[in-house]
Write a protein that holds these residues in place. Sequence first.
Motif, PDB file in Angstrom:
ATOM      1  N   LEU A   6      26.744  48.929  45.359  1.00  0.00           N
ATOM      2  CA  LEU A   6      26.728  47.451  46.018  1.00  0.00           C
ATOM      3  C   LEU A   6      25.944  47.389  47.284  1.00  0.00           C
ATOM      4  N   HIS A   7      25.018  46.817  47.254  1.00  0.00           N
ATOM      5  CA  HIS A   7      24.332  46.659  48.742  1.00  0.00           C
ATOM      6  C   HIS A   7      24.178  45.309  49.007  1.00  0.00           C
ATOM      7  N   GLU A  64      22.446  43.169  46.121  1.00  0.00           N
ATOM      8  CA  GLU A  64      22.155  44.001  44.838  1.00  0.00           C
ATOM      9  C   GLU A  64      23.169  44.714  44.102  1.00  0.00           C
ATOM     10  N   VAL A  65      23.304  44.712  42.922  1.00  0.00           N
ATOM     11  CA  VAL A  65      24.087  45.723  42.329  1.00  0.00           C
ATOM     12  C   VAL A  65      23.453  46.617  41.513  1.00  0.00           C
ATOM     13  N   ALA A  66      23.510  47.967  41.782  1.00  0.00           N
ATOM     14  CA  ALA A  66      22.646  48.851  40.877  1.00  0.00           C
ATOM     15  C   ALA A  66      23.694  49.921  40.198  1.00  0.00           C
ATOM     16  N   PHE A  67      23.288  50.154  38.831  1.00  0.00           N
ATOM     17  CA  PHE A  67      24.260  51.021  38.196  1.00  0.00           C
ATOM     18  C   PHE A  67      23.668  52.427  38.108  1.00  0.00           C
ATOM     19  N   GLY A  68      24.382  53.409  37.907  1.00  0.00           N
ATOM     20  CA  GLY A  68      23.925  54.885  37.660  1.00  0.00           C
ATOM     21  C   GLY A  68      23.209  54.843  36.207  1.00  0.00           C
ATOM     22  N   PRO A  69      22.440  55.830  36.008  1.00  0.00           N
ATOM     23  CA  PRO A  69      21.508  55.925  34.787  1.00  0.00           C
ATOM     24  C   PRO A  69      22.570  55.557  33.503  1.00  0.00           C
ATOM     25  N   ALA A  70      22.108  55.062  32.400  1.00  0.00           N
ATOM     26  CA  ALA A  70      22.955  54.769  31.398  1.00  0.00           C
ATOM     27  C   ALA A  70      22.665  55.379  30.363  1.00  0.00           C
ATOM     28  N   ARG A  71      23.644  56.097  29.638  1.00  0.00           N
ATOM     29  CA  ARG A  71      23.357  56.853  28.455  1.00  0.00           C
ATOM     30  C   ARG A  71      23.264  56.354  27.340  1.00  0.00           C
ATOM     31  N   ASP A  72      22.904  57.056  26.111  1.00  0.00           N
ATOM     32  CA  ASP A  72      22.429  56.028  24.921  1.00  0.00           C
ATOM     33  C   ASP A  72      24.048  55.616  24.244  1.00  0.00           C
ATOM     34  N   HIS A  73      23.763  54.355  23.614  1.00  0.00           N
ATOM     35  CA  HIS A  73      24.763  54.055  23.004  1.00  0.00           C
ATOM     36  C   HIS A  73      25.956  53.792  23.658  1.00  0.00           C
ATOM     37  N   GLU A  74      25.993  53.633  24.996  1.00  0.00           N
ATOM     38  CA  GLU A  74      27.183  53.443  25.623  1.00  0.00           C
ATOM     39  C   GLU A  74      27.194  52.114  26.156  1.00  0.00           C
ATOM     40  N   ASN A  75      28.455  51.845  26.217  1.00  0.00           N
ATOM     41  CA  ASN A  75      28.765  50.356  26.901  1.00  0.00           C
ATOM     42  C   ASN A  75      29.233  50.623  28.458  1.00  0.00           C
ATOM     43  N   LEU A  76      28.374  50.086  29.232  1.00  0.00           N
ATOM     44  CA  LEU A  76      28.512  50.262  30.762  1.00  0.00           C
ATOM     45  C   LEU A  76      29.953  49.792  31.259  1.00  0.00           C
ATOM     46  N   LEU A  77      30.308  48.348  30.660  1.00  0.00           N
ATOM     47  CA  LEU A  77      31.387  47.728  31.518  1.00  0.00           C
ATOM     48  C   LEU A  77      32.519  47.239  30.494  1.00  0.00           C
ATOM     49  N   GLY A  78      33.838  47.343  30.894  1.00  0.00           N
ATOM     50  CA  GLY A  78      34.910  46.767  30.472  1.00  0.00           C
ATOM     51  C   GLY A  78      35.678  46.048  31.369  1.00  0.00           C
ATOM     52  N   MET A  79      36.331  44.789  30.927  1.00  0.00           N
ATOM     53  CA  MET A  79      37.007  44.053  32.105  1.00  0.00           C
ATOM     54  C   MET A  79      38.318  43.861  31.657  1.00  0.00           C
ATOM     55  N   VAL A  80      39.378  43.715  32.438  1.00  0.00           N
ATOM     56  CA  VAL A  80      40.781  43.678  32.252  1.00  0.00           C
ATOM     57  C   VAL A  80      41.098  42.235  33.257  1.00  0.00           C
ATOM     58  N   PHE A  81      41.812  40.942  32.795  1.00  0.00           N
ATOM     59  CA  PHE A  81      41.993  40.076  33.589  1.00  0.00           C
ATOM     60  C   PHE A  81      43.501  40.264  33.706  1.00  0.00           C
ATOM     61  N   GLN A  82      44.174  39.124  34.881  1.00  0.00           N
ATOM     62  CA  GLN A  82      45.484  39.261  35.005  1.00  0.00           C
ATOM     63  C   GLN A  82      46.306  38.506  33.777  1.00  0.00           C
ATOM     64  N   GLN A  83      45.550  37.772  33.075  1.00  0.00           N
ATOM     65  CA  GLN A  83      46.230  37.370  31.890  1.00  0.00           C
ATOM     66  C   GLN A  83      45.643  38.179  30.543  1.00  0.00           C
ATOM     67  N   PRO A  84      46.261  38.417  29.751  1.00  0.00           N
ATOM     68  CA  PRO A  84      45.720  39.225  28.429  1.00  0.00           C
ATOM     69  C   PRO A  84      44.704  38.610  27.642  1.00  0.00           C
ATOM     70  N   LEU A  85      44.564  37.075  27.750  1.00  0.00           N
ATOM     71  CA  LEU A  85      43.525  36.289  27.225  1.00  0.00           C
ATOM     72  C   LEU A  85      43.544  36.928  25.630  1.00  0.00           C
ATOM     73  N   LEU A  86      44.519  36.958  25.074  1.00  0.00           N
ATOM     74  CA  LEU A  86      44.610  37.045  23.691  1.00  0.00           C
ATOM     75  C   LEU A  86      44.756  35.697  22.847  1.00  0.00           C
ATOM     76  N   LEU A  87      43.952  35.670  21.779  1.00  0.00           N
ATOM     77  CA  LEU A  87      43.917  34.357  20.875  1.00  0.00           C
ATOM     78  C   LEU A  87      45.506  34.375  19.953  1.00  0.00           C
ATOM     79  N   PRO A  88      46.050  33.562  20.234  1.00  0.00           N
ATOM     80  CA  PRO A  88      47.620  33.405  19.539  1.00  0.00           C
ATOM     81  C   PRO A  88      47.476  33.542  18.046  1.00  0.00           C
ATOM     82  N   TRP A  89      46.206  33.030  17.377  1.00  0.00           N
ATOM     83  CA  TRP A  89      46.286  32.884  15.957  1.00  0.00           C
ATOM     84  C   TRP A  89      45.626  34.193  15.333  1.00  0.00           C
ATOM     85  N   ARG A  90      45.419  35.122  16.060  1.00  0.00           N
ATOM     86  CA  ARG A  90      44.917  36.646  15.738  1.00  0.00           C
ATOM     87  C   ARG A  90      45.926  37.451  15.750  1.00  0.00           C
ATOM     88  N   THR A  91      45.875  38.343  14.875  1.00  0.00           N
ATOM     89  CA  THR A  91      46.871  39.529  14.967  1.00  0.00           C
ATOM     90  C   THR A  91      46.217  40.449  16.132  1.00  0.00           C
TER      91      THR A  91
END
Length: 226
Positions: A6-7, A64-91
Amino acid sequence: DTAVELHHITMRYKAKRGRTVLALDGVSLTVPEGQFLSIVGPSGCGKSTLLKIIMGLTRQSEGEVAFGPARDHENLLGMVFQQPLLLPWRTVAKNMTISHDVGPRRPRADLDERVAEQLDMLGLRDFADQYPSELSGGMQQRVGIGRALLHDPRILLMDEPFGALDAMTRDQMGLDLLDIWERDRKTVLFVTHSIPEAVLLSDRVVVMTPRPGRIAEVIDVDLARP
Ligand code: ADP
Ligand code: ADP
């Protein structure tokens, strides 16, 4: 290698009567790959804003936000919030794959296998076909974590992930998270109000102050981990 840099991130929100709120004022930080970093500070110091900027959910006013070099077929980011944010009608299993079902972005190959693997790891194997309302708060948040980890993101962002849980569940979830971290050595950015939790879990603790949101201190925690 560096996971994210982070700059001089500055964030101004528009507030009432044409005023602005300086939520972040020139925040700079370098996070090495594989580090478990906690961000602590009182409500309003810009912790959530910082994670949202990294995630791309909101855009900083300056810097600026700068990320390190990405690799192939890779997801950069995953995020978890305070509430799990699940849809009640889905298993539980169907909640894990929401990102697949809302966009054509990723191939479905191995998806069921990956969901099963992830649920297994989180101790939720027997709950795949249950609905969120049948699970405890801690288990629901496990689903939220599993969903964020499903595509093996390089960086896991967590915004008060245990904030809505009772103290015992919270402690257990912290230890579970350490297990996950020790297995994968992902870069984790973990926002919490709790300094003991931050010290217990992380390699480095960033302490922020509000009005405006700034980094007051960066503490290296000597954990003597194996
Ligand atoms: P926390 O302190 O746990 O981050 P808050 O109640 O401060 O929770 O904020 C929850 C979310 O609501 C924030 O992430 C932010 O996006 C939004 N929010 C907070 N303050 C304001 C505000 N003054 N106006 C609009 N949205 C806000
Ligand atoms: P924290 O997560 O540390 O509680 P936030 O990032 O939620 O802090 O908020 C930082 C500051 O920015 C607070 O003063 C909050 O009220 C303000 N803020 C957050 N989101 C918004 C928003 N969407 N609109 C206006 N002000 C906001």
